[in-house]
Scaffold this motif. Sequence first.
Motif, PDB file in Angstrom:
ATOM      1  N   ALA A 252       0.828  -1.180   0.111  1.00 33.40           N
ATOM      2  CA  ALA A 252       0.047   0.154  -0.150  1.00 33.40           C
ATOM      3  C   ALA A 252       0.937   1.089   0.004  1.00 33.40           C
ATOM      4  CB  ALA A 252      -0.749   0.008   1.104  1.00 33.40           C
ATOM      5  N   VAL A 253       0.790   2.185  -0.895  1.00 29.85           N
ATOM      6  CA  VAL A 253       1.526   3.305  -0.962  1.00 29.85           C
ATOM      7  C   VAL A 253       1.186   4.017   0.260  1.00 29.85           C
ATOM      8  CG1 VAL A 253       2.064   5.412  -2.244  1.00 29.85           C
ATOM      9  CG2 VAL A 253       1.779   3.136  -3.397  1.00 29.85           C
ATOM     10  N   ASP A 254       2.006   4.368   1.136  1.00 36.80           N
ATOM     11  CA  ASP A 254       1.558   5.545   2.081  1.00 36.80           C
ATOM     12  C   ASP A 254       2.395   6.681   2.200  1.00 36.80           C
ATOM     13  OD1 ASP A 254       1.332   6.664   4.648  1.00 36.80           O
ATOM     14  OD2 ASP A 254       1.703   4.898   5.885  1.00 36.80           O
ATOM     15  N   SER A 255       1.645   7.872   1.667  1.00 34.87           N
ATOM     16  CA  SER A 255       2.457   9.084   1.526  1.00 34.87           C
ATOM     17  C   SER A 255       2.928   9.679   2.806  1.00 34.87           C
ATOM     18  CB  SER A 255       1.737   9.952   0.595  1.00 34.87           C
ATOM     19  OG  SER A 255       0.227  10.294   1.359  1.00 34.87           O
ATOM     20  N   THR A 256       2.330   9.092   4.045  1.00 30.35           N
ATOM     21  CA  THR A 256       2.897   9.864   5.238  1.00 30.35           C
ATOM     22  C   THR A 256       3.805   9.256   5.957  1.00 30.35           C
ATOM     23  OG1 THR A 256       0.917   9.071   6.644  1.00 30.35           O
ATOM     24  CG2 THR A 256       0.466  10.962   5.371  1.00 30.35           C
TER      25      THR A 256
END
Length: 414
Positions: A252-256
């Motif tokens: 899952a891309v997690d931008s934070t």
Amino acid sequence: MASKYQAPRGTFDVLPEAARSRARLERTAAEILTRAGYEPIATPMFEDTELFERGVGRSTDIVRKEMFTFEDKGGRSLTLRPEGTASVCRAYLEHGMHKLAQPVKLSYLGPFFRHERPQAGRYRQFHQLGVECIGTDSPLADVEVIMLLSDLLAELGVPGIELRLGSLGSLQARHDYLDALKAHLHAHEAELSSDVRERIDVNPLRAFDADDEGTRAVMESAPTIVERLEGEDAEHFAEVRALLDAAGVAYAVDSTLVRGLDYYTRTIFSFVCDRLGAQSEVGGGGRYDGLIEQLGGPPTAAIGWAAGIERILLALDEEAPGAGRDAFVAVAEAEQRQRAMVLVSELRHAGISAELDLAGRALKGQLKQADRIGARRVLILEADGGAQLRDMDSGEQRPVDPGNLVDEMTGGER
Ligand code: AMP
């Protein structure tokens, strides 16, 4: 009887049952890493304090609050290693590994030390398994190292694992982003917790980790680095994702996503386990394309990860069963003890796991002890020089040729 002494706060003893689970983990890891060409490296348990200050970063929690630092008798400042990457990079440069064919692929396992507040899954002495792939910026390397950890967790059967992926961009992009983030935080200073507010200029990324409501609300509208990636950084991240997709690795891309060390650039990742409480990360890492230069070496791209052994074991929630023994050699009379000792030694040399009584038990007690340690067969040396072989599963017992006991136990296949 309780002793007056206890293991120091945040440390623990590894007792035999738990040691077996660790050994299984280490064996599995060694197999997976060796198959992929990662060679073991071991570095000292302590280093010059400055290595960590420069390598991990002076603004990080690790360097500011968590290091076990002491002066040696020569007045040098030394620190028990809080993590492995800075030491491995130091060794890479010290031994001229930058002159070898690149990348250099290394792995390590051992104790690390951080003066943190102890809780489940967080200790002051803990163990990390880690890999470093030094000397390439290819996205293939990112995906290779990520897959190694994903394969290891799958092979061990760690349940409830999720891979979170992010990218910080190059050092310059990261720098520009941090300026934008600081500006956002300054614009909302009044809504932030005092802890976050005091560290806006020191470590603004940590604001993403805060759990007070005020800071969380401010962070909802904060710029993220992933949405700002440009040019080669954006291409690199897209390539990493495409390769992970091609390899069938879910993420899952997690931008934070943030990590507690200063040296990361571009790809960062974290494997979390939903069976663990607050300390849910079993392992994580990322690129550190600027670190080796920072330590005085040539510009060198690199990527690695570290996984917490205790966290993996907690997630597995198991203690490995005992391996049992092939044989126990019992004696009917004390006079046979010498014969038993020699025989046990011969059996061990022949590759058979064997024990004998070391506590002066009568025959009945010896059979009980054999059962306790999970011996599959018991050889009973009789007073008249004869011998009996008892199968502990079936309880069957038969006389055997006392002149040929090792052959009898190995099935004559030697
Ligand atoms: P880090 O070096 O902070 O990136 O941490 C890598 C991994 O080491 C984490 O995912 C944890 O599994 C483990 N770890 C870090 N700090 C501790 C600690 N104090 N106690 C136990 N495990 C830890």
